[in-house]
Design a protein around this motif. Structure first.
Motif, PDB file in Angstrom:
ATOM      1  N   PRO A  50       0.812  -1.227  -0.014  1.00 31.95           N
ATOM      2  CA  PRO A  50      -0.148  -0.128  -0.121  1.00 31.95           C
ATOM      3  C   PRO A  50       0.922   1.159   0.068  1.00 31.95           C
ATOM      4  CG  PRO A  50      -0.886  -1.685   1.696  1.00 31.95           C
ATOM      5  CD  PRO A  50       0.515  -1.966   1.267  1.00 31.95           C
ATOM      6  N   GLY A  51       2.193   1.062  -0.475  1.00 35.15           N
ATOM      7  CA  GLY A  51       3.118   2.338  -0.168  1.00 35.15           C
ATOM      8  C   GLY A  51       3.959   2.915   1.111  1.00 35.15           C
ATOM      9  N   LEU A  69       6.873   2.403   8.334  1.00 35.80           N
ATOM     10  CA  LEU A  69       5.984   3.722   7.864  1.00 35.80           C
ATOM     11  C   LEU A  69       4.832   3.209   7.000  1.00 35.80           C
ATOM     12  CD1 LEU A  69       6.112   7.144   7.747  1.00 35.80           C
ATOM     13  CD2 LEU A  69       7.052   6.731   5.741  1.00 35.80           C
ATOM     14  N   ILE A  70       3.639   3.376   7.535  1.00 35.67           N
ATOM     15  CA  ILE A  70       2.414   2.782   6.718  1.00 35.67           C
ATOM     16  C   ILE A  70       1.683   4.098   6.232  1.00 35.67           C
ATOM     17  CG2 ILE A  70       0.263   1.670   7.224  1.00 35.67           C
ATOM     18  CD1 ILE A  70       1.576   0.415   9.919  1.00 35.67           C
ATOM     19  N   ASN A  71       1.263   3.934   5.071  1.00 36.01           N
ATOM     20  CA  ASN A  71       0.837   4.908   4.211  1.00 36.01           C
ATOM     21  C   ASN A  71      -0.834   4.523   4.705  1.00 36.01           C
ATOM     22  OD1 ASN A  71      -0.149   6.568   2.233  1.00 36.01           O
ATOM     23  ND2 ASN A  71       0.324   5.474   0.596  1.00 36.01           N
ATOM     24  N   GLY A  74      -3.708  10.090   1.809  1.00 35.70           N
ATOM     25  CA  GLY A  74      -3.741  11.241   1.580  1.00 35.70           C
ATOM     26  C   GLY A  74      -2.708  12.213   2.158  1.00 35.70           C
ATOM     27  N   GLY A  75      -1.617  11.688   2.398  1.00 36.84           N
ATOM     28  CA  GLY A  75      -0.343  12.300   2.767  1.00 36.84           C
ATOM     29  C   GLY A  75      -0.400  12.049   4.346  1.00 36.84           C
ATOM     30  N   LEU A  76      -1.233  10.937   4.767  1.00 37.72           N
ATOM     31  CA  LEU A  76      -0.845  10.822   6.137  1.00 37.72           C
ATOM     32  C   LEU A  76      -0.145   9.527   6.277  1.00 37.72           C
ATOM     33  CD1 LEU A  76      -1.974  11.167   9.346  1.00 37.72           C
ATOM     34  CD2 LEU A  76      -4.005   9.882   8.646  1.00 37.72           C
ATOM     35  N   TYR A  77       0.585   9.217   7.262  1.00 36.25           N
ATOM     36  CA  TYR A  77       1.436   8.058   7.018  1.00 36.25           C
ATOM     37  C   TYR A  77       1.329   7.698   9.033  1.00 36.25           C
ATOM     38  CZ  TYR A  77       3.038   8.126   2.488  1.00 36.25           C
ATOM     39  OH  TYR A  77       3.270   8.119   1.253  1.00 36.25           O
ATOM     40  N   GLU A  78       1.689   6.549   9.358  1.00 38.95           N
ATOM     41  CA  GLU A  78       1.860   6.076  10.463  1.00 38.95           C
ATOM     42  C   GLU A  78       3.089   5.723  10.763  1.00 38.95           C
ATOM     43  OE1 GLU A  78      -0.222   2.948  13.765  1.00 38.95           O
ATOM     44  OE2 GLU A  78      -0.884   3.020  11.674  1.00 38.95           O
ATOM     45  N   LEU A  79       3.847   5.793  11.824  1.00 42.73           N
ATOM     46  CA  LEU A  79       5.003   5.285  12.182  1.00 42.73           C
ATOM     47  C   LEU A  79       4.495   4.196  13.136  1.00 42.73           C
ATOM     48  CD1 LEU A  79       8.312   7.062  13.664  1.00 42.73           C
ATOM     49  CD2 LEU A  79       7.198   4.973  14.918  1.00 42.73           C
ATOM     50  N   ALA A  80       4.992   2.983  12.742  1.00 40.99           N
ATOM     51  CA  ALA A  80       4.509   1.915  13.444  1.00 40.99           C
ATOM     52  C   ALA A  80       5.634   0.677  13.646  1.00 40.99           C
ATOM     53  CB  ALA A  80       3.298   1.325  12.790  1.00 40.99           C
ATOM     54  N   LYS A  81       5.231  -0.240  14.501  1.00 43.01           N
ATOM     55  CA  LYS A  81       6.290  -1.273  14.574  1.00 43.01           C
ATOM     56  C   LYS A  81       7.799  -1.155  14.764  1.00 43.01           C
ATOM     57  CE  LYS A  81       2.619  -4.191  14.352  1.00 43.01           C
ATOM     58  NZ  LYS A  81       1.746  -4.009  15.286  1.00 43.01           N
ATOM     59  N   MET A  82       7.808  -0.168  15.738  1.00 40.39           N
ATOM     60  CA  MET A  82       9.237   0.183  16.139  1.00 40.39           C
ATOM     61  C   MET A  82       9.540  -0.622  17.128  1.00 40.39           C
ATOM     62  SD  MET A  82      11.000   3.640  17.700  1.00 40.39           S
ATOM     63  CE  MET A  82      11.606   4.419  16.116  1.00 40.39           C
ATOM     64  N   ALA A  83      10.794  -1.420  17.088  1.00 36.22           N
ATOM     65  CA  ALA A  83      11.290  -2.239  17.939  1.00 36.22           C
ATOM     66  C   ALA A  83      12.721  -2.049  18.114  1.00 36.22           C
ATOM     67  CB  ALA A  83      10.683  -3.647  17.649  1.00 36.22           C
ATOM     68  N   LEU A 108       8.343  11.030   0.609  1.00 39.14           N
ATOM     69  CA  LEU A 108       7.236  10.498  -0.176  1.00 39.14           C
ATOM     70  C   LEU A 108       6.061  11.598   0.066  1.00 39.14           C
ATOM     71  CD1 LEU A 108       7.173   7.060   1.763  1.00 39.14           C
ATOM     72  CD2 LEU A 108       7.572   7.446  -0.758  1.00 39.14           C
ATOM     73  N   GLY A 109       6.657  12.658   0.429  1.00 44.13           N
ATOM     74  CA  GLY A 109       5.547  14.031   0.369  1.00 44.13           C
ATOM     75  C   GLY A 109       4.557  13.717   1.519  1.00 44.13           C
ATOM     76  N   ALA A 110       4.724  13.311   2.540  1.00 43.57           N
ATOM     77  CA  ALA A 110       3.711  13.259   3.620  1.00 43.57           C
ATOM     78  C   ALA A 110       3.515  14.456   4.249  1.00 43.57           C
ATOM     79  CB  ALA A 110       4.372  12.224   4.959  1.00 43.57           C
ATOM     80  N   SER A 111       2.292  14.837   4.644  1.00 40.65           N
ATOM     81  CA  SER A 111       2.160  16.046   5.237  1.00 40.65           C
ATOM     82  C   SER A 111       2.090  15.948   6.929  1.00 40.65           C
ATOM     83  CB  SER A 111       0.631  16.620   4.907  1.00 40.65           C
ATOM     84  OG  SER A 111      -0.477  15.666   5.015  1.00 40.65           O
ATOM     85  N   ARG A 112       1.617  14.520   7.381  1.00 38.28           N
ATOM     86  CA  ARG A 112       1.789  14.143   8.735  1.00 38.28           C
ATOM     87  C   ARG A 112       2.014  12.811   9.157  1.00 38.28           C
ATOM     88  NH1 ARG A 112      -3.285  15.402  12.901  1.00 38.28           N
ATOM     89  NH2 ARG A 112      -2.358  17.362  13.000  1.00 38.28           N
ATOM     90  N   VAL A 113       2.778  12.706  10.127  1.00 38.86           N
ATOM     91  CA  VAL A 113       2.992  11.132  10.519  1.00 38.86           C
ATOM     92  C   VAL A 113       2.595  11.237  12.013  1.00 38.86           C
ATOM     93  CG1 VAL A 113       4.768   9.507  11.158  1.00 38.86           C
ATOM     94  CG2 VAL A 113       5.229  11.165   9.273  1.00 38.86           C
ATOM     95  N   GLU A 114       1.679   9.953  12.170  1.00 41.25           N
ATOM     96  CA  GLU A 114       1.217   9.804  13.370  1.00 41.25           C
ATOM     97  C   GLU A 114       1.651   8.557  13.967  1.00 41.25           C
ATOM     98  OE1 GLU A 114      -3.113  10.309  12.387  1.00 41.25           O
ATOM     99  OE2 GLU A 114      -3.344   8.173  12.314  1.00 41.25           O
ATOM    100  N   LEU A 115       1.381   8.293  15.391  1.00 39.82           N
ATOM    101  CA  LEU A 115       1.624   6.870  15.835  1.00 39.82           C
ATOM    102  C   LEU A 115       0.726   6.768  17.080  1.00 39.82           C
ATOM    103  CD1 LEU A 115       3.306   7.312  18.807  1.00 39.82           C
ATOM    104  CD2 LEU A 115       5.164   8.090  17.319  1.00 39.82           C
TER     105      LEU A 115
END
Length: 154
Positions: A50-51, A69-71, A74-83, A108-115
């Protein structure tokens, strides 16, 4: 960054380490949930196709850390599975992984990263704050352990 630390792009051969690293920390503090197993068993389908992107940290030749980094949309990505393996914590590996993920998000042109996280994970929350994330209200989530949401506008 330690000279023996390398941040690598995920390869299919990394899947067992990706799964083991995440299984190790989740099992230490919480219970693995169905969504965890789905994502850890099929990172190609859930994250990469999924990008998204996954990084692996190699320290002295051993895979000791990972972050995805999960897409979302619309420019929103999630920081996930950090270990980071307990045997490699305190070496700046989480910082290196977090920085790599945020650099990739910008590329990748993200406008926001959330976790999503948990208040019991104090060192992780401090790392996220140091990376520039700020706390926001927690929406409904598929994870029972989630009681923290943080965002970083890029």
């Amino acid at each position: 960054m330690p000279t023996s630390l390398s941040i690598l792009d995920y390869q299919p051969a990394h899947q067992p380490a990706f799964r083991a690293l995440n299984h190790e920390w989740i099992s230490c503090y919480f219970t693995l949930e169905p969504i965890d197993n789905e994502m850890l068993d099929d990172p190609q389908g859930y994250i990469l196709n999924p990008g998204g992107h996954i990084f692996m940290a190699s320290y002295d030749g051993d895979l000791v850390g990972t972050c995805a980094l999960i897409n979302e949309h619309g420019g929103l990505y999630e920081l996930a599975k950090m270990a980071v393996s307990p045997r490699a914590q305190g070496l700046g590996i989480g910082w290196a992984l977090g920085t790599a993920v945020l650099d990739k998000a910008r590329e990748l042109g993200a406008s926001r990263v959330e976790l999503l996280s948990n208040s019991r994970l104090t060192p992780a929350l401090r790392l996220y704050e140091k990376l520039g994330f700020r706390h926001v209200p927690v929406p409904p989530t598929p994870y029972q352990r989630t009681d923290v949401k943080m965002v970083l506008d890029l």
